[in-house]
Design an enzyme around this catalytic site. Structure first.
Site, short mmCIF file in Angstrom:
data_model
loop_
_atom_site.label_atom_id
_atom_site.label_comp_id
_atom_site.label_asym_id
_atom_site.label_seq_id
_atom_site.Cartn_x
_atom_site.Cartn_y
_atom_site.Cartn_z
N HIS A 139 0.90 -1.15 -0.05
CA HIS A 139 -0.08 -0.10 0.05
C HIS A 139 0.94 1.15 -0.02
CE1 HIS A 139 -3.22 -2.76 2.31
NE2 HIS A 139 -2.82 -3.23 1.16
C1 LIG Z 1 0.09 -9.45 -1.51
C2 LIG Z 1 -1.05 -8.25 -1.72
C3 LIG Z 1 -2.23 -8.12 -1.15
C4 LIG Z 1 -2.89 -7.00 -1.23
N1 LIG Z 1 -4.00 -7.01 -0.53
C5 LIG Z 1 -4.96 -5.73 -0.94
C6 LIG Z 1 -6.17 -5.72 -0.22
O1 LIG Z 1 -6.65 -6.50 0.19
N2 LIG Z 1 -6.89 -4.85 -0.41
C7 LIG Z 1 -6.50 -3.56 -1.16
O2 LIG Z 1 -7.48 -2.77 -1.09
N3 LIG Z 1 -5.38 -3.59 -1.72
C8 LIG Z 1 -4.54 -4.82 -1.70
N4 LIG Z 1 -3.38 -4.79 -2.38
C9 LIG Z 1 -2.94 -3.95 -3.06
C10 LIG Z 1 -3.51 -4.14 -4.75
O3 LIG Z 1 -2.95 -4.93 -5.18
C11 LIG Z 1 -3.16 -2.79 -5.43
O4 LIG Z 1 -3.86 -1.56 -4.63
C12 LIG Z 1 -3.88 -2.52 -6.85
O5 LIG Z 1 -3.49 -3.70 -7.56
C13 LIG Z 1 -3.42 -1.51 -7.54
O6 LIG Z 1 -3.77 -1.38 -8.89
P1 LIG Z 1 -2.89 -0.33 -10.11
O7 LIG Z 1 -3.66 -0.71 -11.16
O8 LIG Z 1 -2.74 0.63 -9.58
O9 LIG Z 1 -1.77 -1.28 -9.96
P2 LIG Z 1 -1.16 -2.84 -10.68
O10 LIG Z 1 -2.23 -3.91 -9.99
O11 LIG Z 1 0.12 -2.95 -9.80
O12 LIG Z 1 -0.88 -2.85 -12.02
C14 LIG Z 1 0.14 -1.87 -12.65
C15 LIG Z 1 0.59 -2.80 -13.77
O13 LIG Z 1 1.52 -1.95 -14.57
C16 LIG Z 1 2.36 -2.72 -14.99
N5 LIG Z 1 3.46 -1.72 -15.33
C17 LIG Z 1 4.22 -1.03 -14.35
N6 LIG Z 1 5.28 -0.25 -14.89
C18 LIG Z 1 5.20 -0.41 -16.37
C19 LIG Z 1 5.74 -0.01 -17.34
N7 LIG Z 1 6.95 0.88 -17.22
N8 LIG Z 1 5.58 -0.61 -18.58
C20 LIG Z 1 4.58 -1.08 -18.91
N9 LIG Z 1 3.95 -1.89 -17.82
C21 LIG Z 1 4.19 -1.45 -16.55
C22 LIG Z 1 2.87 -3.52 -14.05
O14 LIG Z 1 3.33 -4.63 -14.52
C23 LIG Z 1 1.51 -4.02 -13.49
O15 LIG Z 1 0.85 -4.99 -14.23
C24 LIG Z 1 -2.41 -5.93 -2.04
C25 LIG Z 1 -1.44 -6.14 -2.86
C26 LIG Z 1 -0.41 -7.12 -2.50
C27 LIG Z 1 0.76 -7.35 -3.44
#
Ligand SMILES: Cc1cc2nc3c(=O)[nH]c(=O)nc-3n(C[C@H](O)[C@H](O)[C@H](O)COP(=O)(O)OP(=O)(O)OC[C@H]3O[C@@H](n4cnc5c(N)ncnc54)[C@H](O)[C@@H]3O)c2cc1C
Ligand code: SF4
Lengths: 592, 241
Positions: free
Chosen positions: A519
């Site tokens: 987070h």
């Molecule tokens: C073990 C674990 C447990 C969690 N549990 C919870 C929970 O219970 N509740 C909760 O609210 N949140 C939880 N989270 C957090 C949650 O997973 C994230 O808040 C959420 O996935 C964020 O979404 P996002 O789209 O911002 O990023 P992400 O899901 O991280 O997606 C970003 C994507 O962008 C890609 N990327 C990054 N940089 C580049 C680049 N330069 N070029 C191309 N692609 C790129 C990455 O490969 C990734 O696939 C948890 C996280 C983990 C790891």
């Protein structure tokens, strides 16, 4: 030679929760979307099946679903008088990679912010006077709970969230969280089953005058068709949840909830194994022209686009801005600049409860969001007069991760290895539960993100540099909330011993080694003042109006809740304004 | 306590009947002798004996097998030979500096070279760990766990201890497909039923769940997992008298 591709309407960096939601909404609105994702293609149906997925060594220890520090990491130090060194191995947080991003291996604890959280500065100033915020960069979000509510509600319907409403259209409901903001509709699914330790926590919390409720969960409890028409199935409490993909279609994730319903859309194109290196700017610097990336063969490609969406996860969005020269980098010396400012985290503590043999916790039966929670000490749900801190956290008995390599609870004073350790592990494994204090994290001037002067990643780009330690405010908050959790633990039936751990304990510095949470927040925050925020209240960059930013980097300071509910509420709010306003007439949506 | 070391060795041998008739000193020389005949993937015999001795101090035999009896040395060997041991998942670009404990792993070693060099320096000159009596072995591990009184050059002592202890726990409790947790020793000990997991009907019941463990490669009807880690190896590391 950089190969230049035909222009697209929208380019989206990252295929996680926010990136796929953006693609679905914008493709439906007639925009041609190209999603660029650096990791592998994968799918719940073909990649996450049991028993092979139930491999704790491979996924929970070796972290095969997460980023590989050899290609992506950051450098870290506690304070700016130290030299930052690379985070050489994953530890404190586990950013994702590949289709679905971290959304495939999250827990599914699905929260909303409190109405007062979203106007934190003005709320505390009104109630307690400005002085309580001295030295803190606490800010209002610039968007209110009422504005976000329809979008928070929609995301509940994307995930099929399981829970009990505590506030339905302003009416307090029995068994839910009485502190939450008003919901326009009930949870789509009934709450999860409560395991014996959760039942005991509920009873004791109730007796102590608190308001326990089952944690809102994206581990779905019934067969459910989501808002996009995708099908989810009931959770089996398999216990291989966070850090693992769910092969049962039971944990809401971006692949089954969104990708499957957009993958065949004529306006949707996904490019995997492609690393975006930077966002390119127009000659006058006022807009972005597209992104440059390395394709799956390692060739540099320029993808022009009218609109750029940054959905690369909180940390990597900030990194992309810094290496691309988007916005103005934060300077901790002068306090000027905004990119990298207000980095915050999550402040965790926990009480361990050791039961006698009458209580069977069977910790291997669990789910990522199986918890019994009280919100009485979160946000400003309690009187902060004379406490010396702002913020708080929820307290939750969680049954989520009782797997045999990582989970060896032993009572206080047990040696950490040898015969007594072995005996204690054997005797306590089936009779223990953890009560987590999931605390907020304020922003302070000394905690920030910038570029490392020394270390470079596999693409020759400077590493992101994190400077962070727990602020005094949060140390006091954490000690206070933990003392409440410990009281509950000691009052529970059949308890033999209670242990405590506080990551933000007085005298201890934040460490990147033990896992805490993924987070990471702030660094590109939302707001109404361009001197203290990177994006306006619509998620649009002040300095480059065709760049929209998604994810927890928007949080001005971190909530006492997990981030995905709030950040997806913001995502759908931004997408709403893109679809219904910006795209018809591209321009800054607010005056700077 | 003139008899202490002999008694300790006898305790160490546990149920083995041979212990009663063989002098302690000779036993110590032969301890883990079976390891010599193993076809190791990464370790050599003396490294294996060091790791077995240390692992069995960390997780000794009682009603349940010791670490080495549960295949932990096999597990470590395979792990060090594989991607993890060779540095997968570790950012190893310089420059290197000691850093603070909060900054985590800062050595240029891979886990495999950390452990190889660490053992070589620990065993350089003095009595080998395997030859110490039980009491002295415990004392040695105690000192190592605190990083006290060792200078191992570019091998950070605390990192070395933490890495070996993490591997020992992984080997004792991970799925048997990786060569440890032999016959589900670790899972039997704590009552973990394994990878085949469906608990909807039981999760809210206050009752034990007495199901025998089943791993990913469970062989039906046997109480065992298929030895997919290294089919050639019939025997795991075992203390012999
Ligand atoms: C073990 C674990 C447990 C969690 N549990 C919870 C929970 O219970 N509740 C909760 O609210 N949140 C939880 N989270 C957090 C949650 O997973 C994230 O808040 C959420 O996935 C964020 O979404 P996002 O789209 O911002 O990023 P992400 O899901 O991280 O997606 C970003 C994507 O962008 C890609 N990327 C990054 N940089 C580049 C680049 N330069 N070029 C191309 N692609 C790129 C990455 O490969 C990734 O696939 C948890 C996280 C983990 C790891
Ligand atoms: S606990 Fe439930 S939601 Fe989580 S992985 Fe198992 S079945 Fe899926």
């Amino acid at each position: 030679m950089v190969r230049e591709l035909p222009k697209t309407d929208v380019v989206i960096v990252g295929a996680g929760w926010t990136g796929l939601a953006a693609a679905k909404e914008l493709a439906d609105a007639g925009q041609r979307c190209v999603v660029i994702e650096r990791g592998d293609w994968r799918h719940d149906a073909s990649n996450f099946g049991a028993p092979e997925e139930h491999d704790e060594l491979k996924y929970a220890r070796r972290k095969e679903h997460m980023i590989d520090t050899q290609t992506k990491t950051l450098s870290f130090r506690n304070s700016s008088d130290q030299t930052a060194l690379p985070m050489r191995r994953l530890g404190s947080f586990l950013p994702g990679k590949g289709l679905g991003g971290a959304g495939i291996h999250w827990n599914g604890q699905l929260w909303r912010p409190l109405p007062s959280d979203l106007k934190m500065r003005s709320h505390y100033a009104d109630r307690y006077g400005e002085a309580i915020l001295d030295g803190l960069n606490v800010q209002d979000w610039g968007v209110t709970y009422d504005e976000l509510e329809p979008h928070l509600d929609f995301f509940d319907r994307v995930c099929g969230t399981a829970g009990v409403a505590g506030n339905l259209n302003g009416e307090t409901k029995e068994g839910g969280n009485p502190f939450e903001g008003p919901r326009s509709a009930d949870y789509p699914n009934p709450p999860m089953k409560a395991s014996p330790p959760l039942q005991l926590f509920q009873k004791t919390a109730q007796e102590m005058g608190y308001h326990p409720f089952q944690m809102p969960s994206a581990n779905v409890t019934k067969a459910y068709e989501n808002a996009y028409g995708a099908q989810l199935h009931p959770c089996t409490y398999c216990g291989f949840c966070e850090r693992f993909g769910c092969g049962y279609y039971a944990k809401a994730d971006p692949i089954i909830c969104i990708y499957d319903v957009v993958k065949d859309h004529e306006n949707f194109e996904l490019r995997m194994n492609s690393q975006v290196l930077r966002v390119e700017k127009s000659a006058d610097g006022k807009t972005a022209t597209g992104v440059t990336y390395l394709d799956e063969r390692g060739q540099e490609v320029f993808q022009p686009a009218d609109t750029v969406c940054l959905n690369a996860y909180a940390l990597w969005n900030v990194h992309l801005m810094l290496v691309s020269g988007l916005g103005k980098p934060y300077d901790p010396e002068t306090g000027e600049g905004t990119v990298g400012r207000n980095y915050a985290y999550q402040t965790l503590a926990a009480a361990g409860v050791f039961f006698d043999k009458e209580v069977w916790s069977n910790p291997f039966m669990g789910a990522g969001a199986l918890g019994m929670t009280i919100d009485d000490f979160n946000g400003d749900n309690f009187d902060h007069t004379d406490l010396g801190f702002v913020g708080g956290g929820y307290i939750s008995a969680n049954q989520t991760n009782g797997r045999p390599i990582n989970y060896h609870p032993t009572p206080p004073d047990t040696p950490s290895w040898g015969p007594e350790w072995k005996k204690a592990v054997r005797e306590n494994y089936l009779h223990h539960v953890g009560i987590v204090c999931h605390g907020s994290s304020v922003a302070v001037p000394g905690n920030y993100l910038d570029l490392d002067p020394t270390y470079k990643d596999a693409y020759g780009q400077p590493l992101l540099r994190m400077t962070f330690d727990f602020p005094e405010n949060d140390r006091r908050m954490s000690a206070y909330v933990l003392s409440k959790a410990e009281e509950i633990a000691r009052n529970m039936d059949n308890v033999r011993a209670v242990s405590t751990v506080n990551r933000a304990a007085e005298g201890e510095s934040y460490s990147v080694v033990p896992y805490q949470t993924t987070h990471n927040t702030g660094g590109a925050v939302i707001g109404t003042d361009p001197t203290t925020s990177v994006v306006n209240r619509y998620g649009q960059m002040w300095d480059h109006h065709n760049v929209f930013v998604f994810g927890a980097c928007l949080f001005p300071q971190n909530l006492g809740y997990n981030p995905t509910g709030p950040l997806m509420g913001l995502a759908y709010w931004t997408l709403d304004h893109m679809k219904n306003d910006y795209l018809q007439n591209p321009r800054p949506l607010m005056d700077a | 306590m003139p008899n202490f070391s002999r008694r300790a060795v006898l305790l160490q041998i546990g149920a083995s009947g041979l212990a009663a008739v063989t002098p302690g000193a000779a036993l110590a020389q032969n301890r883990y002798a079976a390891l010599d005949t193993q076809p190791w993937s990464y370790l050599d015999g003396s490294e294996a004996r060091f790791l077995a001795s240390m692992a069995d101090v960390l997780i000794p035999e009682d009603d349940f097998p010791s670490a080495s009896q549960a295949g932990v040395v096999d597990f470590i060997d395979l792990q060090l030979a594989g991607p993890y041991g060779q540095g997968a998942g570790l950012f190893l670009e310089g420059p290197f500096a000691d850093g603070t404990p909060e900054q985590g792993w800062q050595t240029a070693h891979t886990p495999a070279s950390l452990i190889r060099n660490g053992i070589a320096r620990l065993e350089d000159g003095g009595t080998r760990l395997v030859d110490l009596d039980a009491n002295d072995r415990s004392a040695f591990v105690e000192r190592l766990s605190k990083g006290e009184g060792f200078d191992l050059g570019d091998v950070p002592v605390q990192t070395l201890f933490d890495e070996i202890w993490a591997l020992v726990k992984e080997g004792y409790f991970s799925d048997p497909i990786y060569g440890g947790n032999k016959d589900y020793a670790g899972w039997e000990m704590i009552g973990f039923p394994g990878a085949h997991a469906y608990y909807t009907d039981h999760v809210d019941k206050n009752a034990p769940f007495p199901a025998p463990p089943k791993g990913i490669a469970h062989v039906p009807g046997t109480g065992r997992s298929a030895d997919t880690a290294r089919p050639l190896r019939a025997q795991t590391a075992r203390e012999e008298g």
